[in-house]
Structure formats: structure tokens, C-alpha cells
Design a protein around this motif. Structure first.
Motif, PDB file in Angstrom:
ATOM      1  N   LYS A  10       0.853  -1.204   0.000  1.00 19.94           N
ATOM      2  CA  LYS A  10       0.000   0.000   0.000  1.00 19.94           C
ATOM      3  C   LYS A  10       0.880   1.242   0.000  1.00 19.94           C
ATOM      4  N   GLY A  11       0.498   2.251  -0.788  1.00 18.83           N
ATOM      5  CA  GLY A  11       1.250   3.503  -0.848  1.00 18.83           C
ATOM      6  C   GLY A  11       0.853   4.474   0.259  1.00 18.83           C
ATOM      7  N   GLY A  12       1.756   5.379   0.570  1.00 19.21           N
ATOM      8  CA  GLY A  12       1.457   6.498   1.447  1.00 19.21           C
ATOM      9  C   GLY A  12       1.254   6.172   2.918  1.00 19.21           C
ATOM     10  N   VAL A  13       1.686   4.993   3.342  1.00 16.11           N
ATOM     11  CA  VAL A  13       1.444   4.582   4.740  1.00 16.11           C
ATOM     12  C   VAL A  13       2.542   5.050   5.694  1.00 16.11           C
ATOM     13  N   GLY A  14       3.641   5.578   5.126  1.00 17.46           N
ATOM     14  CA  GLY A  14       4.721   6.065   5.987  1.00 17.46           C
ATOM     15  C   GLY A  14       6.003   5.250   5.897  1.00 17.46           C
ATOM     16  N   LYS A  15       6.203   4.554   4.800  1.00 17.87           N
ATOM     17  CA  LYS A  15       7.414   3.733   4.649  1.00 17.87           C
ATOM     18  C   LYS A  15       8.674   4.608   4.647  1.00 17.87           C
ATOM     19  N   THR A  16       8.663   5.627   3.789  1.00 16.71           N
ATOM     20  CA  THR A  16       9.846   6.484   3.683  1.00 16.71           C
ATOM     21  C   THR A  16      10.113   7.208   4.994  1.00 16.71           C
ATOM     22  N   THR A  17       9.046   7.726   5.592  1.00 14.28           N
ATOM     23  CA  THR A  17       9.165   8.427   6.877  1.00 14.28           C
ATOM     24  C   THR A  17       9.799   7.522   7.926  1.00 14.28           C
ATOM     25  N   THR A  18       9.271   6.313   8.054  1.00 20.14           N
ATOM     26  CA  THR A  18       9.756   5.383   9.070  1.00 20.14           C
ATOM     27  C   THR A  18      11.208   4.973   8.800  1.00 20.14           C
ATOM     28  N   GLY A  38      14.622   2.176  -2.199  1.00 22.99           N
ATOM     29  CA  GLY A  38      14.224   1.224  -3.225  1.00 22.99           C
ATOM     30  C   GLY A  38      13.080   1.734  -4.079  1.00 22.99           C
ATOM     31  N   ASP A  39      12.903   3.036  -4.038  1.00 20.72           N
ATOM     32  CA  ASP A  39      11.776   3.639  -4.746  1.00 20.72           C
ATOM     33  C   ASP A  39      12.291   4.536  -5.866  1.00 20.72           C
ATOM     34  N   ARG A  40      11.737   4.355  -7.047  1.00 13.57           N
ATOM     35  CA  ARG A  40      12.074   5.177  -8.204  1.00 13.57           C
ATOM     36  C   ARG A  40      11.983   6.675  -7.903  1.00 13.57           C
ATOM     37  N   GLY A  90       9.678   1.219  -1.126  1.00 12.81           N
ATOM     38  CA  GLY A  90       8.812   1.832  -2.130  1.00 12.81           C
ATOM     39  C   GLY A  90       7.417   1.231  -2.110  1.00 12.81           C
ATOM     40  N   GLY A  91       6.544   1.795  -2.891  1.00 11.64           N
ATOM     41  CA  GLY A  91       5.153   1.336  -2.899  1.00 11.64           C
ATOM     42  C   GLY A  91       4.944   0.134  -3.796  1.00 11.64           C
ATOM     43  N   ARG A  92       3.744  -0.390  -3.783  1.00 10.16           N
ATOM     44  CA  ARG A  92       3.327  -1.465  -4.681  1.00 10.16           C
ATOM     45  C   ARG A  92       4.186  -2.728  -4.570  1.00 10.16           C
ATOM     46  N   ASN A 145       0.716   3.485  12.072  1.00 14.88           N
ATOM     47  CA  ASN A 145       1.274   4.817  11.828  1.00 14.88           C
ATOM     48  C   ASN A 145       0.130   5.779  11.534  1.00 14.88           C
ATOM     49  N   LYS A 146       0.365   7.052  11.829  1.00 14.50           N
ATOM     50  CA  LYS A 146      -0.614   8.106  11.570  1.00 14.50           C
ATOM     51  C   LYS A 146      -1.913   7.882  12.337  1.00 14.50           C
ATOM     52  N   ALA A 147      -1.842   7.256  13.499  1.00 12.72           N
ATOM     53  CA  ALA A 147      -3.029   7.167  14.350  1.00 12.72           C
ATOM     54  C   ALA A 147      -3.308   8.556  14.920  1.00 12.72           C
ATOM     55  N   ILE A 175       2.978   2.680  18.521  1.00 17.55           N
ATOM     56  CA  ILE A 175       2.245   3.519  17.570  1.00 17.55           C
ATOM     57  C   ILE A 175       3.020   4.795  17.276  1.00 17.55           C
ATOM     58  N   LEU A 176       3.114   5.144  15.988  1.00 13.91           N
ATOM     59  CA  LEU A 176       3.514   6.509  15.647  1.00 13.91           C
ATOM     60  C   LEU A 176       2.230   7.255  15.303  1.00 13.91           C
ATOM     61  N   ARG A 177       1.922   8.276  16.084  1.00 12.37           N
ATOM     62  CA  ARG A 177       0.693   9.024  15.839  1.00 12.37           C
ATOM     63  C   ARG A 177       0.894  10.052  14.723  1.00 12.37           C
ATOM     64  N   ARG A 178      -0.234  10.565  14.258  1.00 11.73           N
ATOM     65  CA  ARG A 178      -0.142  11.598  13.224  1.00 11.73           C
ATOM     66  C   ARG A 178       0.343  12.886  13.888  1.00 11.73           C
ATOM     67  N   ARG A 179       1.567  13.241  13.607  1.00 14.86           N
ATOM     68  CA  ARG A 179       2.152  14.441  14.212  1.00 14.86           C
ATOM     69  C   ARG A 179       2.946  15.198  13.155  1.00 14.86           C
ATOM     70  N   LYS A 180       2.787  16.503  13.187  1.00 18.16           N
ATOM     71  CA  LYS A 180       3.544  17.354  12.256  1.00 18.16           C
ATOM     72  C   LYS A 180       5.038  17.183  12.454  1.00 18.16           C
ATOM     73  N   ALA A 181       5.427  16.869  13.688  1.00 16.10           N
ATOM     74  CA  ALA A 181       6.859  16.717  13.994  1.00 16.10           C
ATOM     75  C   ALA A 181       7.523  15.734  13.039  1.00 16.10           C
ATOM     76  N   TYR A 182       6.823  14.645  12.714  1.00 18.46           N
ATOM     77  CA  TYR A 182       7.427  13.639  11.832  1.00 18.46           C
ATOM     78  C   TYR A 182       7.578  14.167  10.413  1.00 18.46           C
ATOM     79  N   SER A 183       6.501  14.692   9.860  1.00 10.93           N
ATOM     80  CA  SER A 183       6.569  15.132   8.463  1.00 10.93           C
ATOM     81  C   SER A 183       7.534  16.299   8.300  1.00 10.93           C
ATOM     82  N   ASN A 184       7.516  17.233   9.268  1.00 13.56           N
ATOM     83  CA  ASN A 184       8.429  18.377   9.175  1.00 13.56           C
ATOM     84  C   ASN A 184       9.888  17.940   9.241  1.00 13.56           C
TER      85      ASN A 184
HETATM   86  N1  LIG Z   1       3.216   9.680  11.742  1.00 17.98           N
HETATM   87  C1  LIG Z   1       3.020  10.629  10.812  1.00 17.98           C
HETATM   88  N2  LIG Z   1       2.526  11.821  11.168  1.00 17.98           N
HETATM   89  C2  LIG Z   1       2.306  12.790  10.252  1.00 17.98           C
HETATM   90  N3  LIG Z   1       2.542  12.665   8.950  1.00 17.98           N
HETATM   91  C3  LIG Z   1       3.047  11.501   8.512  1.00 17.98           C
HETATM   92  C4  LIG Z   1       3.332  10.416   9.413  1.00 17.98           C
HETATM   93  N4  LIG Z   1       3.829   9.385   8.687  1.00 17.98           N
HETATM   94  C5  LIG Z   1       3.857   9.795   7.406  1.00 17.98           C
HETATM   95  N5  LIG Z   1       3.393  11.050   7.286  1.00 17.98           N
HETATM   96  C6  LIG Z   1       3.199  11.824   6.034  1.00 17.98           C
HETATM   97  O1  LIG Z   1       2.389  11.051   5.168  1.00 17.98           O
HETATM   98  C7  LIG Z   1       2.824  11.159   3.817  1.00 17.98           C
HETATM   99  C8  LIG Z   1       3.209   9.791   3.302  1.00 17.98           C
HETATM  100  O2  LIG Z   1       4.313   9.322   4.063  1.00 17.98           O
HETATM  101  P1  LIG Z   1       5.522   8.571   3.364  1.00 17.98           P
HETATM  102  O3  LIG Z   1       5.986   9.313   2.180  1.00 17.98           O
HETATM  103  O4  LIG Z   1       6.515   8.243   4.417  1.00 17.98           O
HETATM  104  O5  LIG Z   1       4.750   7.245   2.914  1.00 17.98           O
HETATM  105  P2  LIG Z   1       5.231   6.125   1.901  1.00 17.98           P
HETATM  106  O6  LIG Z   1       4.601   4.862   2.370  1.00 17.98           O
HETATM  107  O7  LIG Z   1       6.699   6.152   1.775  1.00 17.98           O
HETATM  108  O8  LIG Z   1       4.561   6.610   0.554  1.00 17.98           O
HETATM  109  P3  LIG Z   1       4.847   6.073  -0.942  1.00 17.98           P
HETATM  110  O9  LIG Z   1       4.060   4.816  -1.056  1.00 17.98           O
HETATM  111  O10 LIG Z   1       4.340   7.177  -1.811  1.00 17.98           O
HETATM  112  O11 LIG Z   1       6.329   5.856  -1.036  1.00 17.98           O
HETATM  113  C9  LIG Z   1       4.002  12.127   3.850  1.00 17.98           C
HETATM  114  O12 LIG Z   1       3.502  13.409   3.542  1.00 17.98           O
HETATM  115  C10 LIG Z   1       4.489  12.082   5.287  1.00 17.98           C
HETATM  116  O13 LIG Z   1       5.087  13.306   5.680  1.00 17.98           O
END
Ligand SMILES: Nc1ncnc2c1ncn2[C@@H]1O[C@H](COP(=O)(O)OP(=O)(O)OP(=O)(O)O)[C@@H](O)[C@H]1O
Ligand SMILES: [Mg+2]
Length: 214
Positions: A10-18, A38-40, A90-92, A145-147, A175-184
Motif C-alpha cells: 500500500k502507498g502512502g502509509v509512511g514507509k519512507t518516513t519510518t 528502493g523507490d524510483r 517503495g510502494g506497490r 502509523n498516523k493514528a 504507535i507513531l501518531r499523526r504528528r507534524k513533527a514527523y513530516s516536518n
Molecule cells: N506519523 C506521521 N505523522 C504525520 N505525517 C506523517 C506520518 N507518517 C507519514 N506522514 C506523512 O504522510 C505522507 C506519506 O508518508 P511517506 O511518504 O513516508 O509514505 P510512503 O509509504 O513512503 O509513501 P509512498 O508509497 O508514496 O512511497 C508524507 O507526507 C508524510 O510526511
């Protein structure tokens, strides 16, 4: 030497962030770390470039291999130079994800606390089955993530129940909660412990997750 792949089909779940947060924190703890993108789209690599440009220490070694066979051979070639290799798969259902899972000690799966995200665990669970049919030793953890902040115990209970449908996957009650601290922080190539204005809750959550993974 530990290889951790942060992956989810699944995309956008926070892989790169984590992946980036873990790589930086482990490097700050004195480990020799390689972050593999590992992502294009090379989002992790770009963030590390921002970090390097700003001269932030420790510098993070980061390489981009989005082709599965290349990722596999490069990680095997370089692994003895590092203590930890963290792979953002990466995704997919990419060849990079499969290659990374073929090498990893740990697959760490971020997922979001909505039901359709939980169903999306089906795909990654099937991939885990595939990898385990040809090799032993892959530990598989999912974490939330993003709870939304608050309601800790019910989130954990619901998520644990959802993951329990997939015997291949162990639920990590961190749990990593949804926090601006992470994205910033990650956008600037930093971890939450490195930014000027610190969020102690984010720092504590991340520390707990990393302790559980290693
Ligand atoms: N715990 C969190 N709190 C707030 N924002 C988050 C959190 N985790 C991820 N995000 C935000 O969510 C978005 C997607 O996160 P990220 O890019 O890490 O996901 P991904 O799984 O790598 O996505 P992709 O599948 O596109 O590679 C980003 O804008 C990121 O800043
Ligand atoms: Mg990503």
C-alpha cells in the motif's frame, strides 16, 4: 548486522518516513548505517541530500536501487561494511520490495488505522508467504502509523485484532501518531530528535518503536 525493510504494498502509509527516522536514529546511536532507497521516486535519497547540503551530522550513507536484482546484489556486496541496513522498499509490489524481503531479517510494515488499510495487509501477507516458502528467518512486524492523537488503548486493541487475521504478521504494539513533527523533520532530512523545536511525544514514540524492532 541487521537488515530491516520497511515495506507495504500500500502507498502512502509512511514507509519512507519510518525508514528515514530509523536510519538517522540508529546512526545517531553510533551504528554504521546504510539507508537504501528502493523507490524510483527516491524520496528518501532526496531528504538525505537536503541533510547533507545542510551539513548535519552524522552524515547518512544512502543509495538508491529500485531494480530488484541490483538492490539484492548491492546489499549483499556492501552488508559487511554496516551494522544496520534500512531499506525503504517503495510502494506497490515492486521487484525492489521482493528483493529486499529476500534478504531482510525484519520486515516492518507501517499501516494506517482505517479498515481499508487493514485489508491492504492481505497483499503483503501473501508476499510474506512467498518469501517464507523459500527461506527461513524473516521476522514480520506491523505497527500503526498516523493514528490520531488520543485513545491509545482502543487503537491498539483494534489494530491488534485486525493484524490477528494474518498469522504471518506479528502486531507490534508501538504507535507513531499523526504528528507534524514527523513530516516536518523528515522533509528536512532530519529525525524528530534533531529539529530545533522538539516534540517529546514524537521522540518517545519513535524510540519505543526502534527498541521493539531491534
Ligand atoms: N506519523 C506521521 N505523522 C504525520 N505525517 C506523517 C506520518 N507518517 C507519514 N506522514 C506523512 O504522510 C505522507 C506519506 O508518508 P511517506 O511518504 O513516508 O509514505 P510512503 O509509504 O513512503 O509513501 P509512498 O508509497 O508514496 O512511497 C508524507 O507526507 C508524510 O510526511
Ligand atoms: Mg515512500
Amino acid at each position: 548486522m541487521t537488515i530491516v525493510v520497511v515495506g507495504n504494498t500500500k502507498g502512502g502509509v509512511g514507509k519512507t518516513t519510518t525508514a528515514e527516522l530509523i536510519a538517522i536514529e540508529r546512526a545517531r546511536a553510533g551504528r554504521r548505517v546504510l539507508l537504501v532507497d528502493g523507490d524510483r521516486q527516491a524520496t528518501a535519497q532526496k531528504a538525505i541530500a537536503i541533510r547533507a547540503e545542510a551539513g548535519v551530522l552524522p552524515a547518512i550513507a544512502c543509495a538508491t536501487y529500485f531494480d530488484g536484482p541490483v538492490l539484492r546484489s548491492q546489499v549483499l556486496t556492501q552488508k559487511d561494511l554496516y551494522d544496520d541496513i534500512i531499506i525503504d522498499a517503495g510502494g506497490r509490489d515492486s521487484t525492489a520490495l521482493r528483493a529486499a524481503m529476500s534478504l531482510a531479517d525484519v520486515l516492518l510494515i507501517p499501516f494506517e488505522p482505517r479498515s481499508f488499510e487493514v485489508w491492504a495487509l492481505e497483499d503483503i501477507a501473501a508476499l510474506v508467504d512467498e518469501v517464507r516458502s523459500v527461506r527461513d528467518g524473516l521476522r514480520v512486524y506491523a505497527f500503526l502509523n498516523k493514528a490520531e492523537p488520543g485513545v491509545l488503548s482502543t487503537d491498539n486493541r483494534d489494530a491488534a485484532a485486525a493484524v490477528a487475521d494474518f498469522p504471518q504478521i506479528e502486531y507490534l504494539p508501538k504507535i507513531l501518531r499523526r504528528r507534524k513533527a514527523y513530516s516536518n523533520a523528515v522533509g528536512a532530512g532530519l529525525s524528530v530528535s534533531e529539529v530545533k523545536v522538539k516534540d517529546p511525544k514524537a521522540i518517545a514514540e519513535l524510540k519505543a518503536l526502534i527498541a521493539a524492532v531491534f
